[in-house]
Design an enzyme around this catalytic site. Sequence first.
Site, PDB file in Angstrom:
ATOM      1  N   ARG A  75      12.293   9.825   8.127  1.00  0.00           N
ATOM      2  CA  ARG A  75      11.613  11.114   8.288  1.00  0.00           C
ATOM      3  C   ARG A  75      12.326  11.780   9.459  1.00  0.00           C
ATOM      4  NH1 ARG A  75       6.805   7.843   7.033  1.00  0.00           N
ATOM      5  NH2 ARG A  75       6.012   8.575   5.033  1.00  0.00           N
ATOM      6  N   ASP A 131       1.905   8.699  -3.256  1.00  0.00           N
ATOM      7  CA  ASP A 131       0.622   9.397  -3.087  1.00  0.00           C
ATOM      8  C   ASP A 131       0.214  10.253  -4.291  1.00  0.00           C
ATOM      9  OD1 ASP A 131       0.635   8.264  -0.610  1.00  0.00           O
ATOM     10  OD2 ASP A 131       0.945  10.115   0.512  1.00  0.00           O
ATOM     11  N   ARG A 158     -11.386  -9.852  -5.293  1.00  0.00           N
ATOM     12  CA  ARG A 158     -12.647  -9.978  -6.055  1.00  0.00           C
ATOM     13  C   ARG A 158     -13.012 -11.461  -6.225  1.00  0.00           C
ATOM     14  NH1 ARG A 158     -16.791  -6.506  -7.360  1.00  0.00           N
ATOM     15  NH2 ARG A 158     -15.532  -4.968  -8.452  1.00  0.00           N
ATOM     16  N   GLU A 191     -17.188  -0.730  -6.887  1.00  0.00           N
ATOM     17  CA  GLU A 191     -18.572  -0.258  -6.970  1.00  0.00           C
ATOM     18  C   GLU A 191     -18.722   1.132  -6.352  1.00  0.00           C
ATOM     19  OE1 GLU A 191     -17.852  -3.498  -6.762  1.00  0.00           O
ATOM     20  OE2 GLU A 191     -18.880  -3.959  -8.640  1.00  0.00           O
TER      21      GLU A 191
HETATM   22  O1  F6P Z   1       3.434   9.216   1.904  1.00  0.00           O
HETATM   23  C1  F6P Z   1       3.516   7.890   1.547  1.00  0.00           C
HETATM   24  C2  F6P Z   1       2.759   7.007   2.504  1.00  0.00           C
HETATM   25  O2  F6P Z   1       2.837   5.667   2.050  1.00  0.00           O
HETATM   26  C3  F6P Z   1       1.300   7.404   2.745  1.00  0.00           C
HETATM   27  O3  F6P Z   1       0.441   6.963   1.740  1.00  0.00           O
HETATM   28  C4  F6P Z   1       1.055   6.757   4.074  1.00  0.00           C
HETATM   29  O4  F6P Z   1       0.021   7.413   4.775  1.00  0.00           O
HETATM   30  C5  F6P Z   1       2.359   6.931   4.787  1.00  0.00           C
HETATM   31  O5  F6P Z   1       3.355   7.050   3.782  1.00  0.00           O
HETATM   32  C6  F6P Z   1       2.714   5.776   5.695  1.00  0.00           C
HETATM   33  O6  F6P Z   1       3.876   6.073   6.352  1.00  0.00           O
HETATM   34  P1  F6P Z   1       4.739   5.018   7.179  1.00  0.00           P
HETATM   35  O7  F6P Z   1       5.482   4.193   6.197  1.00  0.00           O
HETATM   36  O8  F6P Z   1       5.629   5.840   8.021  1.00  0.00           O
HETATM   37  O9  F6P Z   1       3.781   4.162   7.932  1.00  0.00           O
END
Ligand code: F6P
Length: 324
Positions: A75, A131, A158, A191
């Site tokens: 990122r 996501d 479970r 649930e």
């Molecule tokens: O966007 C994908 C994701 O896996 C999200 O579900 C999660 O909140 C985030 O990335 C986690 O990011 P990182 O791998 O930087 O902890």
Amino acid sequence: MGEIKTIGVLTSGGDSPGMNAAIRAVVRTSLYHNLNVVGVMRGYEGLIAGELVPMNRKSVSNIIGRGGTILKTTRSAAFRTPEGRMAAFENIQKFKIDALVVIGGEGTFTGANVFSQEYGLPVLGLPGTIDNDLIGTDYTIGYDTAINNVISAVDKIRDTAESHARVFIIEVMGRDSGLIALRSGIGSGAEAILIPESETDIEELFRRLEESRTYKSSRIIMVAEGRHAGGLEVSEKIKERFPKYDVRLSILGHIQRGGSPTCMDRVLASRLGVAAVDALLAGHKGEMVGVVNNAIHFTPFHNAIKHISEINPNLLRIVDILSL
Ligand code: F6P
């Protein structure tokens, strides 16, 4: 921009299973059209640093079944700055890249949108995120694998929950979205499912928990991490209200994002990779390539990244009917 002779491909943001299948499809479709392909390592960070490698048929052999991304991912904060994007464009010119395919989610497309407008470079995006929170595709690459990872973990939980007659709170991923929780919750017979897109009436949840105690041994409550109150808070509230309940919290974490992609994700990634290269040659740019109602669909980046806030009401109704 003139004729396209060389295509660049990168993965960015959180990795997702099926990204490799998408890279393979972009590389092989480019070669099919007699184009050159350059792989950019580590997403936009690698583009800025000049970490680019020519790719051929062999570079993508035997990767369709591998999770993660062979191109690595980051990122990038630097790509959010004009200086960072200028350095990136210098490398685009240096490696004679005429068009770019970016595979990622919201952050990736936000960067791609600015970059392509600033420098007039044709860029298309493939939805690669677990996501499933992008507009303009029914499913994103990696979502199916992630929800299957979740249900396989919940099936195991479970077994032990049932043996001990426990209430388990299971927190799943989805930074701002409850779509992983919703489908995997239905698929694992949870649930209750708590997601940011729909209000939870906590008193009603307590009532249903107490009622179901008479005929159920274990109870599983699926919580999306993107809710204002996550798994920990929910489990604390349940313990406080029902001190006699045996409550456990399990945060599934990054296990959801790993492993071999499902066939659905491999095929989706393959379709989208082929479509992206064909579309670049046909003049498309500034769009995400998705699948809607089983047909290829193009959505401008700025629309694709608008947050999904509405959940299919039929799915919520199914949860209501089947969860108790
Ligand atoms: O966007 C994908 C994701 O896996 C999200 O579900 C999660 O909140 C985030 O990335 C986690 O990011 P990182 O791998 O930087 O902890």
